[in-house]
Design a protein around this motif. Structure first.
Motif, PDB file in Angstrom:
ATOM      1  N   ARG A 307       0.753  -1.251  -0.031  1.00  0.00           N
ATOM      2  CA  ARG A 307      -0.041   0.092   0.074  1.00  0.00           C
ATOM      3  C   ARG A 307       0.869   1.246  -0.031  1.00  0.00           C
ATOM      4  O   ARG A 307       0.544   2.054  -0.796  1.00  0.00           O
ATOM      5  CB  ARG A 307      -0.722  -0.037   1.353  1.00  0.00           C
ATOM      6  CG  ARG A 307      -2.365  -0.268   0.930  1.00  0.00           C
ATOM      7  CD  ARG A 307      -3.213  -0.120   1.890  1.00  0.00           C
ATOM      8  NE  ARG A 307      -4.361  -0.854   1.668  1.00  0.00           N
ATOM      9  CZ  ARG A 307      -4.744  -1.922   2.384  1.00  0.00           C
ATOM     10  NH1 ARG A 307      -4.318  -2.266   3.380  1.00  0.00           N
ATOM     11  NH2 ARG A 307      -6.237  -2.354   1.946  1.00  0.00           N
ATOM     12  N   PRO A 308       1.786   1.330   0.882  1.00  0.00           N
ATOM     13  CA  PRO A 308       2.577   2.579   0.921  1.00  0.00           C
ATOM     14  C   PRO A 308       3.172   2.993  -0.425  1.00  0.00           C
ATOM     15  O   PRO A 308       3.188   4.003  -0.918  1.00  0.00           O
ATOM     16  CB  PRO A 308       3.580   2.378   2.092  1.00  0.00           C
ATOM     17  CG  PRO A 308       3.262   1.488   2.950  1.00  0.00           C
ATOM     18  CD  PRO A 308       2.135   0.560   1.918  1.00  0.00           C
ATOM     19  N   ILE A 309       3.516   1.713  -1.231  1.00  0.00           N
ATOM     20  CA  ILE A 309       4.428   2.198  -2.344  1.00  0.00           C
ATOM     21  C   ILE A 309       3.233   2.636  -3.417  1.00  0.00           C
ATOM     22  O   ILE A 309       3.617   3.663  -4.061  1.00  0.00           O
ATOM     23  CB  ILE A 309       4.898   0.878  -2.934  1.00  0.00           C
ATOM     24  CG1 ILE A 309       5.866   0.343  -1.768  1.00  0.00           C
ATOM     25  CG2 ILE A 309       5.444   1.241  -4.618  1.00  0.00           C
ATOM     26  CD1 ILE A 309       6.660  -0.840  -2.320  1.00  0.00           C
ATOM     27  N   VAL A 310       2.027   2.092  -3.450  1.00  0.00           N
ATOM     28  CA  VAL A 310       1.217   2.538  -4.325  1.00  0.00           C
ATOM     29  C   VAL A 310       0.721   4.058  -4.139  1.00  0.00           C
ATOM     30  O   VAL A 310       0.249   4.631  -4.850  1.00  0.00           O
ATOM     31  CB  VAL A 310       0.141   1.428  -4.296  1.00  0.00           C
ATOM     32  CG1 VAL A 310      -1.133   1.686  -5.240  1.00  0.00           C
ATOM     33  CG2 VAL A 310       0.534   0.034  -4.780  1.00  0.00           C
ATOM     34  N   TYR A 311       0.495   4.253  -2.873  1.00  0.00           N
ATOM     35  CA  TYR A 311       0.149   5.412  -2.596  1.00  0.00           C
ATOM     36  C   TYR A 311       1.079   6.581  -2.884  1.00  0.00           C
ATOM     37  O   TYR A 311       0.760   7.611  -3.421  1.00  0.00           O
ATOM     38  CB  TYR A 311      -0.024   5.788  -0.809  1.00  0.00           C
ATOM     39  CG  TYR A 311      -1.590   5.436  -0.344  1.00  0.00           C
ATOM     40  CD1 TYR A 311      -1.933   4.053  -0.742  1.00  0.00           C
ATOM     41  CD2 TYR A 311      -2.172   6.395  -0.046  1.00  0.00           C
ATOM     42  CE1 TYR A 311      -3.266   3.782  -0.177  1.00  0.00           C
ATOM     43  CE2 TYR A 311      -3.508   6.327   0.107  1.00  0.00           C
ATOM     44  CZ  TYR A 311      -3.900   4.762   0.277  1.00  0.00           C
ATOM     45  OH  TYR A 311      -5.180   4.481   0.617  1.00  0.00           O
ATOM     46  N   VAL A 312       2.377   6.307  -2.834  1.00  0.00           N
ATOM     47  CA  VAL A 312       3.436   7.335  -3.195  1.00  0.00           C
ATOM     48  C   VAL A 312       3.692   7.288  -4.612  1.00  0.00           C
ATOM     49  O   VAL A 312       3.861   8.467  -5.105  1.00  0.00           O
ATOM     50  CB  VAL A 312       4.679   7.214  -2.204  1.00  0.00           C
ATOM     51  CG1 VAL A 312       5.782   8.126  -2.429  1.00  0.00           C
ATOM     52  CG2 VAL A 312       4.216   7.445  -0.726  1.00  0.00           C
ATOM     53  N   LEU A 313       3.980   6.007  -5.260  1.00  0.00           N
ATOM     54  CA  LEU A 313       4.525   6.197  -6.579  1.00  0.00           C
ATOM     55  C   LEU A 313       3.354   5.650  -7.564  1.00  0.00           C
ATOM     56  O   LEU A 313       3.738   5.748  -8.743  1.00  0.00           O
ATOM     57  CB  LEU A 313       5.634   5.186  -6.455  1.00  0.00           C
ATOM     58  CG  LEU A 313       6.761   5.643  -5.838  1.00  0.00           C
ATOM     59  CD1 LEU A 313       8.138   4.585  -5.650  1.00  0.00           C
ATOM     60  CD2 LEU A 313       7.441   7.004  -6.231  1.00  0.00           C
ATOM     61  N   GLY A 314       2.468   4.788  -7.088  1.00  0.00           N
ATOM     62  CA  GLY A 314       1.524   4.429  -8.041  1.00  0.00           C
ATOM     63  C   GLY A 314       1.500   2.955  -8.388  1.00  0.00           C
ATOM     64  O   GLY A 314       2.695   2.579  -8.009  1.00  0.00           O
TER      65      GLY A 314
END
Ligand code: MSP
Length: 656
Positions: A307-314
């Motif tokens: 999730r954090p990766i998807v939030y920050v970078l997509g």
């Protein structure tokens, strides 16, 4: 029409429900989703199955610990897994749960067939048993202690049903020989062949000491044990006993991690042979994602969450990174640094920059309509030839699951097209008819290059390629393009460009990493990922819903103590973090806190703070953090203000 299309069935492993997905699980699912999209673009009617493996003693224990029934526990976990795949856009077509009734029927049916064909018998299983945890301890010898509770195990014999795996040594070896592509990659194939050549022991497939499982009809308290139950899910998902009517069995590919290849290439084909059912066509084993050179696991505290990766970078950035940076089949090391580097160099500066430059020049010079090319010069022809001849090669690489190689080739085309623009300099041409004509040829060529790479990259980058498709004003959805019909020269002059699109805004590396790591440490709540086109790096965190009420017993799980800061220093390369050592009464802990912009390290020494002491340790920017300091989050920027005490308090005192 789906009826005319060849069918293609692909599966992810079904995941255990004792935790939530980390990057390792996400990787399996991303790979399957990529193959699913790719095969659809090659004209197949594809079904992808994923799901959850919900039986067994671990679930019995976890449910008990949570104070709920097993049914309630697994229902919540399965819903969480499902929600996460939905949120990440990789939900598959079928979600099978081993607690589904249709699955129980399939397992019982498979057992009956194996038994009727003479491959099942009743016998006795002897092993080391923990009477406190009510479970056999695999691989334990007499005298060993239980690895969970540390108490002595006892030797116990129980009645089990056995599967005659030993009868399948020769049939399996013959099968591997006749189907050399069955086990992939080849190194795994050799490993399995030598394992089977070493002889196969019969397998216990039921238990009477476990309650939470599918009952063996008429043989209660026997329930099916682990792999006989789990593997059959692949068949339950596509019709079970009615698999012929559904038309998707046998599976084309079971995609699995290397740790479970033996179950898929020895047990599973043997069960199916015994039942005289068709065998899957291929099992592909991928490697592991490692963190600090070890397999990610919750107990080691080294998991990376998606999730954090998807939030920050997509999501596309995560997909691109995991498929580009590891050779499929081998292990890969996860690194935030490498992830953001790839994002900036290949996505922001590569595809994103090429797309926006090309569109901006067409907008400016041709009123936003794809220009009509004139006569070609050798350099136009060279690029045309390079791209046209790479199409088939990219498809071959995808066919062999050579994802990193396919992406490498696609990105070499983007680099070639970028170089072409840089050397042809359409912006430096004048206003004469000849110059205008030349500019039209160059920009048509660049836009056509963009169209081709967009179609080729779609299986890996579904969101951003859909946006480039809109930008180019192309009809339909890029995912419905026919890869077999993809040729250079199909871009129609005169097509108006679509709305301009934000693709991959550049992001400062240190900031991106800090944001992802900070989110890793927050409780993971299902939430909507940033909408396509929102700026990564500024995407808001999950909208806060009304906080759920918790019982006192939940609060009691958090241990907080008074600590005194002994040392404080900045961390090179992490602007927001301070590395602290904190005396918590019983020991001195190292804790990283995201307070560097607001507190001078020297002024913190001797300060008493509230510390959460029973958090699993984590690494922040490579530095171990063993606990958390409590702070208020103030104002719109969330300025941290350390919680403290107005009266003298003893170090180590518990907060209640
Ligand atoms: N429930 C069984 C599979 C039954 S399939 C009929 C299981 N579940 S699991 O949740 O433990 O693992 C599921 C998959 O995730 C496995 O293929 C495993 O290899 C994969 N991964 C778990 N951690 C991983 C990494 N760190 N890296 C890559 N994949 C790894 O096994």
């Amino acid at each position: 029409m789906a009826a005319d299309k060849p069918k293609f069935y692909i599966t992810t492993p079904i995941y255990y429900t004792n935790g939530l997905p980390h990057i390792g699980h996400t990787y399996s699912t991303i790979v399957c989703d990529t193959i699913r999209r790719y095969k659809r673009m090659r004209g197949y009617d594809v079904v992808m199955t994923t799901g959850t493996d919900e039986h067994g003693v671990n679930v019995e224990r976890a449910a008990k610990q949570a104070g709920v029934s097993e049914t309630e526990f697994v229902a919540k976990m399965a819903a969480d897994w499902r929600a996460l795949w939905d949120e990440l856009g990789i939900q598959g077509d079928e979600f099978i749960r081993t607690t589904d009734l249709k699955h129980a029927h399939t397992v019982q049916w498979l057992f009956r067939l194996c038994r009727e064909n003479g491959y099942v018998y009743k016998g006795h299983y002897t092993g080391q048993y923990c009477i406190y945890d009510n479970a056999f301890v695999n691989d334990a010898k007499p005298g060993d202690n239980c690895p969970d509770c540390g108490r002595p195990t006892e030797t116990i014999t129980e009645e089990n049903y056995f599967f005659k795996l030993s009868a399948f040594q020769k049939p399996l070896l013959d099968f591997y020989q006749k189907n050399p592509g069955f086990i992939q990659p080849d190194t795994r194939r050799n490993e399995i062949i030598s394992f089977v050549e070493g002889g196969l022991k019969d397998l216990s497939i039921t238990r009477t000491t476990i309650r939470w499982g599918i009952p063996v009809p008429g043989e209660e308290p026997h329930v099916f044990y682990v792999w006989f139950d789990a593997l059959t899910a692949y068949l339950s998902a596509v019709g079970g006993p009615q698999y012929e009517e559904h038309g998707y069995w046998p599976a084309d590919v079971h995609l699995v991690g290397k740790d479970i290849i033996r179950f898929h290439t020895v047990y599973w084909p043997a069960f199916l042979m015994a039942a005289m059912l068709p065998l899957p066509k291929q099992v592909w084993a991928h490697g592991w994602f490692l963190m600090d050179a070890a397999k990610m696991s919750k107990s080691k505290g080294n998991v990376v969450l998606p999730r954090p990766i998807v939030y920050v970078l997509g999501m596309d950035a995560l997909r691109y990174y995991v498929l580009r940076d590891t050779v499929f089949g081998q292990d890969g090391n996860f690194s935030y640094d490498a992830l953001v580097t790839r994002y900036n160099s290949d996505l922001a500066n590569g595809l994103g920059n090429f797309a926006s430059r090309t569109a901006a020049m067409i907008e400016k010079n041709f009123s936003g309509k794809i220009p009509k090319p004139g006569s070609l010069q050798p350099q136009d022809e060279a690029l045309t030839k390079e791209i046209q001849s790479a199409i088939g090669e990219v498809l071959e690489r995808f066919d062999k699951c050579g994802f990193s190689l396919a992406l490498e080739l696609i990105w070499s085309l983007i680099a070639a097209a970028d170089k072409y623009l840089a050397s042809e300099q359409p912006w430096a041409l004048g206003t004469s008819d000849t110059d205008a004509q030349r500019r039209a040829t160059i920009l048509w060529t660049a836009a056509e290059a963009l169209r081709v790479v967009t179609v080729l990259a779609h299986p890996v980058l579904p969101d951003s390629t859909a946006r480039v498709w809109t930008l180019l004003g192309q009809p339909g959805h890029v995912g419905s393009q026919d890869l077999d019909g993809l040729r250079w020269g199909q871009l129609k002059p005169g097509t108006p460009l679509g709305k301009s699109q934000t693709l991959f805004p550049r992001i400062e590396k240190a900031e991106a990493i800090e944001r992802m790591e900070a989110m890793e440490n927050e409780p993971q709540k299902p939430a909507t990922a940033p909408a396509p086109g929102t700026t990564p790096g500024v995407a808001a965190a999950a909208p806060q819903s009304a906080p759920e009420k918790i019982g006192i017993e939940d609060f009691a799980k958090v241990e907080m103590r008074v600590g005194e800061i002994k040392t404080a220093e900045r961390i090179v390369g992490a602007d927001k973090l301070l590395k602290l050592t904190v005396d918590i009464g019983t020991e001195i802990r190292q804790i990283c806190a995201g307070i560097a912009p607001y507190y001078e390290p020297d002024k913190l020494i001797g300060r008493k703070v509230a510390v959460v002491t029973n958090l699993a340790p984590r690494k922040l920017r490579g530095v171990e953090s063993n606990g958390m300091i409590i702070a208020a989050s103030v104002g719109p920027e969330g300025r941290p203000v350390l919680a403290g005490f107005h009266e003298d308090v003893e170090i180590g005192a518990r907060l209640k």
